[in-house]
Enzyme design. Structure first.
Site, PDB file in Angstrom:
ATOM      1  N   ARG A  87     -12.943   3.488   9.278  1.00  0.00           N
ATOM      2  CA  ARG A  87     -12.841   2.152   9.866  1.00  0.00           C
ATOM      3  C   ARG A  87     -14.168   1.655  10.402  1.00  0.00           C
ATOM      4  O   ARG A  87     -14.276   0.525  10.836  1.00  0.00           O
ATOM      5  CB  ARG A  87     -11.816   2.155  10.996  1.00  0.00           C
ATOM      6  CG  ARG A  87     -10.446   1.948  10.423  1.00  0.00           C
ATOM      7  CD  ARG A  87      -9.391   1.858  11.450  1.00  0.00           C
ATOM      8  NE  ARG A  87      -8.126   1.678  10.774  1.00  0.00           N
ATOM      9  CZ  ARG A  87      -6.965   1.936  11.315  1.00  0.00           C
ATOM     10  NH1 ARG A  87      -6.914   2.382  12.554  1.00  0.00           N
ATOM     11  NH2 ARG A  87      -5.864   1.740  10.647  1.00  0.00           N
TER      12      ARG A  87
ATOM     13  N   ARG B 186      14.429  -7.470   9.953  1.00  0.00           N
ATOM     14  CA  ARG B 186      13.641  -6.627  10.854  1.00  0.00           C
ATOM     15  C   ARG B 186      12.991  -7.522  11.900  1.00  0.00           C
ATOM     16  O   ARG B 186      12.419  -8.553  11.574  1.00  0.00           O
ATOM     17  CB  ARG B 186      12.584  -5.863  10.063  1.00  0.00           C
ATOM     18  CG  ARG B 186      13.198  -4.732   9.271  1.00  0.00           C
ATOM     19  CD  ARG B 186      12.287  -4.182   8.220  1.00  0.00           C
ATOM     20  NE  ARG B 186      10.907  -4.034   8.703  1.00  0.00           N
ATOM     21  CZ  ARG B 186       9.963  -3.432   8.002  1.00  0.00           C
ATOM     22  NH1 ARG B 186      10.235  -2.942   6.816  1.00  0.00           N
ATOM     23  NH2 ARG B 186       8.750  -3.333   8.466  1.00  0.00           N
TER      24      ARG B 186
ATOM     25  N   LYS C  65       0.818  -1.207   0.000  1.00  0.00           N
ATOM     26  CA  LYS C  65       0.000   0.000   0.000  1.00  0.00           C
ATOM     27  C   LYS C  65       0.860   1.268   0.000  1.00  0.00           C
ATOM     28  O   LYS C  65       0.595   2.211  -0.742  1.00  0.00           O
ATOM     29  CB  LYS C  65      -0.880  -0.026   1.248  1.00  0.00           C
ATOM     30  CG  LYS C  65      -2.163   0.686   1.125  1.00  0.00           C
ATOM     31  CD  LYS C  65      -3.033   0.398   2.336  1.00  0.00           C
ATOM     32  CE  LYS C  65      -2.233   0.512   3.622  1.00  0.00           C
ATOM     33  NZ  LYS C  65      -3.064   0.668   4.814  1.00  0.00           N
TER      34      LYS C  65
ATOM     35  N   ARG D  66      -1.029  -8.819  12.569  1.00  0.00           N
ATOM     36  CA  ARG D  66      -1.367  -7.639  11.759  1.00  0.00           C
ATOM     37  C   ARG D  66      -2.486  -7.955  10.787  1.00  0.00           C
ATOM     38  O   ARG D  66      -3.362  -7.142  10.530  1.00  0.00           O
ATOM     39  CB  ARG D  66      -0.146  -7.193  10.948  1.00  0.00           C
ATOM     40  CG  ARG D  66       0.910  -6.492  11.761  1.00  0.00           C
ATOM     41  CD  ARG D  66       1.747  -5.687  10.788  1.00  0.00           C
ATOM     42  NE  ARG D  66       3.116  -5.554  11.209  1.00  0.00           N
ATOM     43  CZ  ARG D  66       4.159  -5.956  10.487  1.00  0.00           C
ATOM     44  NH1 ARG D  66       3.989  -6.525   9.319  1.00  0.00           N
ATOM     45  NH2 ARG D  66       5.364  -5.770  10.932  1.00  0.00           N
TER      46      ARG D  66
ATOM     47  N   ARG E  10      12.421 -12.022   4.034  1.00  0.00           N
ATOM     48  CA  ARG E  10      13.231 -10.903   3.553  1.00  0.00           C
ATOM     49  C   ARG E  10      14.330 -10.507   4.536  1.00  0.00           C
ATOM     50  O   ARG E  10      14.161 -10.565   5.756  1.00  0.00           O
ATOM     51  CB  ARG E  10      12.360  -9.707   3.181  1.00  0.00           C
ATOM     52  CG  ARG E  10      11.544  -9.125   4.295  1.00  0.00           C
ATOM     53  CD  ARG E  10      10.544  -8.114   3.735  1.00  0.00           C
ATOM     54  NE  ARG E  10       9.805  -7.492   4.820  1.00  0.00           N
ATOM     55  CZ  ARG E  10       8.767  -6.682   4.669  1.00  0.00           C
ATOM     56  NH1 ARG E  10       8.336  -6.376   3.474  1.00  0.00           N
ATOM     57  NH2 ARG E  10       8.153  -6.172   5.718  1.00  0.00           N
TER      58      ARG E  10
END
Ligand SMILES: [Zn+2]
Length: 218
Positions: free
Chosen positions: A89, A162, A15, A173, A128
């Protein structure tokens, strides 16, 4: 003419990349509730001061404050239009947005969801890593280093990941995203505004599909 869209998608769906591109190429303005709230508090605007007091009490910022905040920034996005991110939302916020736009003689043009496959997203994110020395990006499955453990670009043997790129965080999430978007999807589906783009496709493909929707060719 101003085009106003809502961009939906869980973290990792791309996004941010797509919003940055629309801002750079079309001059649209991304209105992300979190960023706006922080900016308004920092700038000490009337709404920011109100929000600051609420947050200081440890309470959630109300729909009314969020709507006022969006109103403050909407005028900045009058030219090319706005990309709403993280708002609305709730059904109530969706109605508020409609009013805020109507008051300015504008309307919502599209609601674009970057749809993801949860399992594929998990694989994409947890694989990643980057070179600790030059920052070159790699992926365990899709883009490994040519020689195991050695950066292709600079030859460094140190890499970093990360800490939030782990399966549990991604799944949490994803669940949060579903909880927040599920209430608003039917509203826009009913209005015929909802468009789904495959967020797992290559970045350029996603960009081309979004362009097609905005330009009315798709
Ligand atoms: Zn390197």
């Amino acid at each position: 003419m101003a085009t106003n869209i809502i961009l939906l998608g869980p973290p990792g769906a791309g996004k941010g990349t797509q919003a940055a591109r629309l801002q750079a190429l079309r001059g649209m303005i991304q209105l992300s509730t979190g960023d706006m709230l922080r900016a308004a508090v920092a700038a000490g605007t009337p709404v920011g001061l109100k929000a600051k007091a609420v947050m200081a009490r440890g309470e959630l910022v109300s729909d009314a404050i969020v709507s006022a905040l969006i109103g403050e920034r909407l005028d900045d996005a009058a030219g090319a239009g706005a990309i709403f991110d993280g708002f609305p939302r709730t059904r109530h916020q969706a109605e508020a947005l409609e009013i805020l736009l109507a008051e300015r003689g504008r309307k919502l043009d599209h609601v674009i969801e970057l749809a993801v496959d949860e399992e594929a997203l998990v694989r994409r994110i947890i694989g990643r890593f980057t070179c600790a020395h030059c920052g070159a990006p790699y992926h365990d499955e899709y883009k490994p280093t040519k020689r195991p453990g050695v950066c292709d670009i600079c030859g460094s043997t140190e890499f970093k990941r990360r800490p939030d790129d782990n399966e549990q965080t991604v799944r949490t999430r994803m669940a949060e995203y579903r909880a927040k978007t599920e209430p608003i999807l039917p509203i826009y589906e009913e209005k015929g505004l909802l468009r789904r783009v495959d967020g797992m496709a290559p970045v350029e493909t996603v960009a081309a599909q979004i362009d097609g929707i905005l330009d009315g060719t798709q």
